[in-house]
Design an enzyme around this catalytic site. Structure first.
Site, mmCIF file in Angstrom:
data_model
loop_
_atom_site.group_PDB
_atom_site.id
_atom_site.type_symbol
_atom_site.label_atom_id
_atom_site.label_comp_id
_atom_site.label_asym_id
_atom_site.label_seq_id
_atom_site.Cartn_x
_atom_site.Cartn_y
_atom_site.Cartn_z
ATOM 1 N N TYR A 30 -2.312 -12.414 1.851
ATOM 2 C CA TYR A 30 -1.955 -11.135 1.180
ATOM 3 C C TYR A 30 -1.871 -11.507 -0.312
ATOM 4 C CZ TYR A 30 -0.943 -8.523 5.380
ATOM 5 O OH TYR A 30 -1.175 -7.962 6.598
ATOM 6 N N THR A 81 -1.215 -2.253 5.983
ATOM 7 C CA THR A 81 -0.502 -3.438 5.370
ATOM 8 C C THR A 81 0.055 -3.323 3.948
ATOM 9 O OG1 THR A 81 -2.799 -4.085 4.338
ATOM 10 C CG2 THR A 81 -2.408 -4.984 6.648
ATOM 11 N N VAL A 141 6.053 16.798 -6.488
ATOM 12 C CA VAL A 141 4.632 17.226 -7.219
ATOM 13 C C VAL A 141 3.947 17.969 -6.140
ATOM 14 C CG1 VAL A 141 2.707 16.339 -8.253
ATOM 15 C CG2 VAL A 141 4.806 15.201 -8.596
ATOM 16 N N SER A 169 0.775 9.974 3.805
ATOM 17 C CA SER A 169 2.070 9.302 4.130
ATOM 18 C C SER A 169 1.960 8.973 5.863
ATOM 19 C CB SER A 169 3.330 9.948 3.890
ATOM 20 O OG SER A 169 4.329 9.236 4.460
ATOM 21 N N TYR A 221 -10.449 -5.331 11.069
ATOM 22 C CA TYR A 221 -8.914 -6.135 11.368
ATOM 23 C C TYR A 221 -9.507 -7.727 11.970
ATOM 24 C CZ TYR A 221 -4.757 -3.838 10.295
ATOM 25 O OH TYR A 221 -3.510 -3.218 9.854
#
Length: 528
Positions: free
Chosen positions: A72, A484, A234, A276, A185
Site C-alpha cells: 500500500y 482497500t 451536498v 458509499s 485481487y
C-alpha cells in the site's frame, strides 16, 4: 507559493479517508493553504467506513476493518507525514510498523469445522481443473471477461476448496461477484498466496482504524487550518455549460435545514466521494435486530445519481446500489466486561489476541468469521473490558443453532450461535452475562465487487474536467483493487496531482506478477 496557489480554494465532499488524503496531498504536495480547504460531511462525525465508536457501558461498534499490506505505497506515503496521536515524535506509519514488529500475525486456526476442529489448511485443496482455471484467469484480458461472475468461470468444486474459503473470508468475495475484480485481487495479492493460510502478510493498526488513522489525520488537518463543515449534505454540483470542458462553478448543500450555495472560481477545485459501501447501515442491540436493509438513493448515492444525470461518463450508480441482495452482509462487535471469551479463544486457537487474524467457521450457515484484536482496541478503553469483531457473509440463511436468519437475530442470538459453533456452551451463561453484542447490517458493503461494465465507474478525473474529480471506491483505477484503503488514497493522489498539473505521479502499483520469485512461490502453493 505562487499567487495562483494562494488563491485556490478546494472543496471536498465527504469526510472519509479519500477526502482526508486529498486534503493532505493538497497541502503537502500542492502548497494549497490549509485554510483554503473545506471538507463537507453530511454526518456529525468523520471517518466514513474507517469507523470505530462507542464506550464500555453502551458497547463499542466497528462496522468493518480494512487490512493493510506492505504494497500500500500510497497509503504509507501519506501516513509517513502524519504525526501519531500517542507519540508526536513518530509518524502514523512508524507507529503501525512498530506495532506490527511487536505483534506478529500468524493464524493457527484459520478454518474450523462444524465439530470445532481446527483444519489443516497447508494444502489449498485444488484439483488440476482449478489450477488451470486460475492460470487462465490470470492471463485473460478484462475486456474479454466483461460482466462475467466468478462462479461462471470456476467449477462448483472450486468453492469448497481451502483456498476459496480463506480467500473469500479474507476479502469478502461471493461467488456471484465480478470475475474481473477477483482477477485483479489474484494479481494484486499474488505475493500473499504462500501465506494466505496464516495471514502473516497483514499489517494491522495498533487501535481501531478510526483512532489509529482518522483521529491523527483530522488533528493534523485542523492544525493546518482545514475547515470542517459537519452536517452539510451536498445535493448537487453546478457546471458551466460547455461541450468539451467540465468546469464546476457551484456547490449546493443543506445545513441545519437550510439551503446553501458555494460559488466557485474557475481555478477552485472540488473533489466528490461518489457512493458509499457503509451507507444505509443499521444497528441492533442485545435485544433487537438491525432494521432491514432498504435500497435507496441516500447520501452520497443520491449525489452521484444527480451528477451521473449530467454527463454520461460520470458513471452509473444504479449498477452498485440497486442490488442489495448481492452486496450485503452483517457484522457484529462484542464488548465484554471480562476476559472469559478471549481466554477461551486463546486456548482454542493457540493465538494471543492480535496474532490470529481471522478464525472462520467454515461449516457455519452464516459463514461466520471472528477477529480478536490486540487490546485495548479503543482509546481510553477501560481495563477489564475486551472488544472483538465478527461478521457473516450469508446473513439471510438460517442459523445452525438459532433457527432464524442472521439478519433477523438480536445480538444475544448471534452470540449464542457463535458460542455453539465454538463449543463454548459450558460457559454460555457467563459469556452472555458479560457481553454486549451489537449487530450491524450493511446493505452496500461489497457493492464495489458487483459485476460491472466499462463506464459504470467514472474516471478519477473525467475527460474534459478542469477542476472536478471523483474519489474513492467507485472510481476506475486500472490494475488496483477496491475494498482497500489504498484504492481511496490512490484516487486522492491521482486527483490532486492531475488537477494541479503537478510534475509528479503516485507511487507505482506493486506488481508481484513480474517477480520470478513470487511466481515460483505461487505455483508451489497452488500444488500444495
Amino acid at each position: 507559493m505562487s499567487i495562483e496557489t494562494a488563491n485556490i480554494k478546494a472543496y471536498l465532499v465527504g469526510g472519509g479517508i479519500a477526502s482526508f488524503a486529498a486534503a493532505a496531498f493538497l497541502i503537502r504536495d500542492g502548497n494549497i493553504p490549509g485554510k483554503n480547504i473545506y471538507i463537507l460531511e453530511a454526518d456529525d462525525i468523520t471517518g466514513g467506513s474507517l469507523d470505530g465508536a462507542g464506550q464500555a457501558d453502551a458497547g463499542y461498534v466497528i462496522r468493518g476493518g480494512r487490512m493493510l499490506n506492505f504494497t500500500y505505497r500510497c497509503t504509507y506515503d501519506l501516513l509517513a507525514d502524519i504525526p501519531s496521536l500517542t507519540d508526536p515524535r513518530k509518524s502514523v506509519y512508524e507507529e503501525i510498523m512498530a506495532f506490527n514488529d511487536q505483534v506478529k500475525t500468524h493464524a493457527q486456526a484459520r478454518l474450523v469445522d462444524k465439530n470445532a476442529v481446527i483444519q489443516d489448511v497447508s494444502s489449498m485443496g485444488f484439483k488440476e481443473r482449478d489450477r488451470i482455471d486460475l492460470i487462465e484467469l490470470f492471463a485473460i484480458p478484462e475486456d474479454v471477461l466483461g460482466t462475467r461472475r466468478i462462479d461462471e468461470w470456476f467449477q462448483p468444486a472450486f468453492f469448497q476448496t481451502n483456498f476459496w474459503l480463506m480467500w473469500c473470508t479474507t476479502f469478502a468475495f461471493q461467488p456471484w461477484h465480478s470475475a474481473v475484480e477477483f482477477k485483479r485481487y489474484l494479481i494484486r495479492f499474488i505475493h500473499e498466496f504462500p501465506r494466505i493460510h496464516t495471514l502473516a502478510g497483514v499489517d494491522r493498526t495498533p487501535l481501531n482504524q478510526f483512532d489509529s488513522i482518522i483521529r491523527p489525520m483530522q488533528t493534523w488537518l485542523k492544525e493546518q487550518g482545514v475547515q470542517f463543515i459537519m452536517g452539510a449534505r451536498v445535493t448537487d454540483i453546478g457546471f458551466i455549460p460547455g461541450i468539451k470542458e467540465k468546469t464546476a462553478e457551484k456547490i449546493f448543500y443543506r445545513h441545519n435545514g437550510q439551503a446553501h450555495t458555494i460559488s466557485m472560481a474557475p481555478h477552485d477545485l472540488v473533489f466528490v466521494t461518489n457512493g458509499s459501501m457503509t451507507a444505509g447501515s443499521t444497528l441492533g442491540s442485545m435485544t433487537t435486530a438491525p432494521a432491514p436493509a432498504a435500497a435507496g438513493d441516500n447520501g452520497s448515492w443520491a449525489l452521484w445519481k444527480t451528477l451521473a444525470g449530467k454527463y454520461s461518463d460520470f458513471g452509473r450508480p444504479y449498477v452498485f446500489n440497486s442490488r442489495i441482495e448481492e452486496a450485503k452482509w452483517a457484522s457484529f462487535t462484542i464488548t465484554s466486561k471480562g476476559h472469559l471469551f478471549f481466554q477461551l479463544m486463546e486456548q482454542f486457537s493457540g493465538n494471543k489476541p492480535g496474532t490470529g487474524a481471522l478464525v472462520t467457521l467454515k461449516d457455519s450457515s452464516w459463514l461466520l468469521s471472528i477477529v480478536l484484536a490486540y487490546q485495548p482496541h479503543f482509546l481510553q478503553q477501560p481495563e477489564g473490558v475486551t472488544v472483538c469483531w465478527s461478521y457473516g457473509l450469508f446473513p439471510d440463511k438460517t442459523g445452525d443453532y438459532v433457527k432464524k436468519k442472521m439478519s433477523e437475530c438480536t445480538g444475544e442470538e448471534i452470540l449464542e450461535e457463535l458460542i455453539h459453533h465454538l463449543q463454548f456452551t459450558a460457559h454460555k451463561a457467563s459469556l452472555l452475562a458479560e457481553a454486549n453484542c451489537i449487530p450491524c447490517m450493511m446493505p452496500y458493503i461489497t457493492s464495489q465487487f458487483l459485476t460491472r461494465a466499462k463506464g459504470d465507474r467514472p474516471l478519477v478525473i473525467p475527460k474534459g474536467a478542469t477542476n472536478f474529480a471523483f474519489l474513492g471506491q467507485f472510481t476506475e483505477i486500472p490494475d488496483d483493487v477496491v475494498f482497500t484503503v489504498e484504492y481511496s488514497v490512490r484516487s486522492a493522489q491521482m486527483a490532486v496531482y492531475g488537477l494541479l498539473d503537478l510534475d509528479r505521479t503516485p507511487p507505482a502499483i506493486y506488481k508481484g506478477q513480474h517477480d520470478i520469485k513470487v511466481l515460483y512461490q505461487t505455483m508451489r502453493t497452488m500444488h500444495r
